[in-house]
Design an enzyme around this catalytic site. Structure first.
Site, PDB file in Angstrom:
ATOM      1  CD  GLU A  37      -1.136   0.678   3.647  1.00 49.82           C
ATOM      2  OE1 GLU A  37      -1.511   1.864   3.521  1.00 49.82           O
ATOM      3  OE2 GLU A  37      -1.406  -0.022   4.631  1.00 49.82           O
ATOM      4  CE  LYS A  65       0.557   1.882  14.855  1.00 52.65           C
ATOM      5  NZ  LYS A  65       0.277   2.209  13.454  1.00 52.65           N
TER       6      LYS A  65
HETATM    7  N1  PSU Z   1      -3.136   1.607  10.851  1.00 59.63           N
HETATM    8  C1  PSU Z   1      -1.819   1.599  11.036  1.00 59.63           C
HETATM    9  N2  PSU Z   1      -1.024   2.146  10.076  1.00 59.63           N
HETATM   10  C2  PSU Z   1      -1.549   2.689   8.939  1.00 59.63           C
HETATM   11  C3  PSU Z   1      -2.948   2.681   8.742  1.00 59.63           C
HETATM   12  C4  PSU Z   1      -3.701   2.126   9.718  1.00 59.63           C
HETATM   13  O1  PSU Z   1      -1.338   1.126  12.049  1.00 59.63           O
HETATM   14  O2  PSU Z   1      -0.794   3.195   8.100  1.00 59.63           O
HETATM   15  C5  PSU Z   1      -3.530   3.231   7.472  1.00 59.63           C
HETATM   16  C6  PSU Z   1      -3.778   2.110   6.462  1.00 59.63           C
HETATM   17  O3  PSU Z   1      -3.600   2.603   5.151  1.00 59.63           O
HETATM   18  C7  PSU Z   1      -5.237   1.785   6.700  1.00 59.63           C
HETATM   19  C8  PSU Z   1      -5.798   3.150   6.976  1.00 59.63           C
HETATM   20  O4  PSU Z   1      -5.888   1.162   5.615  1.00 59.63           O
HETATM   21  O5  PSU Z   1      -4.807   3.813   7.752  1.00 59.63           O
HETATM   22  C9  PSU Z   1      -7.115   3.121   7.699  1.00 59.63           C
HETATM   23  O6  PSU Z   1      -7.625   4.407   7.789  1.00 59.63           O
HETATM   24  P1  PSU Z   1      -9.111   4.646   8.335  1.00 59.63           P
HETATM   25  O7  PSU Z   1      -9.081   4.239   9.772  1.00 59.63           O
HETATM   26  O8  PSU Z   1      -9.373   6.105   8.149  1.00 59.63           O
HETATM   27  O9  PSU Z   1      -9.992   3.760   7.519  1.00 59.63           O
END
Ligand code: PSU
Ligand code: MN
Length: 307
Positions: free
Chosen positions: A26, A161
């Protein structure tokens, strides 16, 4: 029908045509997940690690309105340098970004989508999104979970996390029929630490069995992906108390600052990083490399089963 927005690099196209293993990566982790220049260095090291373990890397991003499966080192440098100025692109962002020929950093959601369009089965990342704490009130649930419910890609991560409500995240995945696998563990890892206190659905110990389980899912036409959680190697893991304390403080600061919507995850990630200093960045890099190794071996095992 050929998708006019999809642009697969020649190397990735060649690998896919010949049944060679490919691993998707990604780009939100590049633009939003780490500071420059460590983000670019890490992205290139991850690609190298995938090659060393017998697969072809396909870094996924949206550049100039194209869905890229396979970025060049120059494109990775561009995304890393532009950083937070690149729009974090989830499923809902694609229509307008493509029509406007803009750039987008792909989250787990959009990386899965583009991987599936290209025919890539295995995807390595750091952490996924999930059900946020307090989602009972805010409805803040990452689109990543819906994507896992509908798109046939195996996502190899280091768990999630505990900025998230991990218990509710597991409940959601159960409802949606997404298998949650622990690689070599019965406990869901929580990114920086190997421990969350929550169990996974199944423990699997080899790339071959991961590949066989995913193949069985696809052979039966079951929609959706599979979530593989791979614990951070012991020597790089951080004490759970240190991480938990930083996360609690980050959550309090987020509430005080009135942050909501798509800013939540980036805000929390940046705060936790500040509060834990360089340790968390180092751990983050190591766990991504560890996931890249497993993903390359799993993609290779999958290729052996299918060609
Ligand atoms: N959690 C992490 N590191 C990240 C992300 C999430 O520990 O880099 C990033 C990933 O790209 C994930 C996104 O798909 O954040 C999720 O964002 P949201 O919670 O806004 O859907
Ligand atoms: Mn959200």
């Amino acid at each position: 029908m050929i998708n006019p927005y999809l642009s697969i690099s020649p190397e990735v196209q060649d690998a896919l045509r010949n049944g060679k293993p490919v691993v998707a990566l990604e780009s939100t982790i590049i633009s939003h997940g780490m500071p420059y220049p460590q983000n670019v260095e890490t992205a290139l090291r991850v690609e190298q690690t995938i090659r060393e373990n017998g697969a072809v890397p396909a870094t996924i991003a949206i550049i100039g309105g194209k869905l890229k499966a396979g970025c060049t080192p120059d494109e990775i440098e561009y995304l890393g340098k532009k950083g937070q100025a690149v729009i974090k692109a989830s499923r809902r962002d694609l229509p307008v970004l493509l029509a406007r020929k803009e750039d987008g950093a792909t989250t787990v959601t959009t990386t899965m989508m583009i991987a599936a369009m290209a025919g890539i089965k295995v995807f390595a990342t750091g952490g996924i999104g999930g059900v946020h704490r307090g989602a009972q009130q805010t409805f803040d649930i990452s689109a990543d979970l819906e994507e896992l419910a509908q798109t046939p890609v195996m996502v190899i991560c280091a768990g999630a996390k505990s900025i998230l409500d991990l218990g509710l995240t597991l409940e959601y995945l159960e409802t949606k029929g997404v298998p949650v696998i622990g690689f070599g563990t019965e406990e869901l890892p929580a990114f920086y630490t190997r421990h969350s206190g929550f169990g996974v659905d199944y423990r699997i110990d080899t790339p071959d069995e991961l590949a066989a389980a995913f193949k069985a899912k696809l052979d039966c036409g079951l929609k959706g992906g599979m979530l593989v959680t791979n614990p951070i190697p012991e020597q790089y893991s951080m004490p759970k108390e240190v991480i938990d304390k930083a996360i609690e403080q980050a959550l309090r600061e987020m509430d005080a600052a009135g942050i909501h919507g798509k800013q939540c995850t980036p805000f929390l990630l940046a705060k936790v990083k500040d509060l834990t200093g360089g340790d968390s960045l180092d751990a983050n890099i190591q766990l991504v490399l560890n996931n890249a190794r497993l993903a390359a071996r799993t993609a290779a095992a999958y290729s052996r089963l299918t060609v």
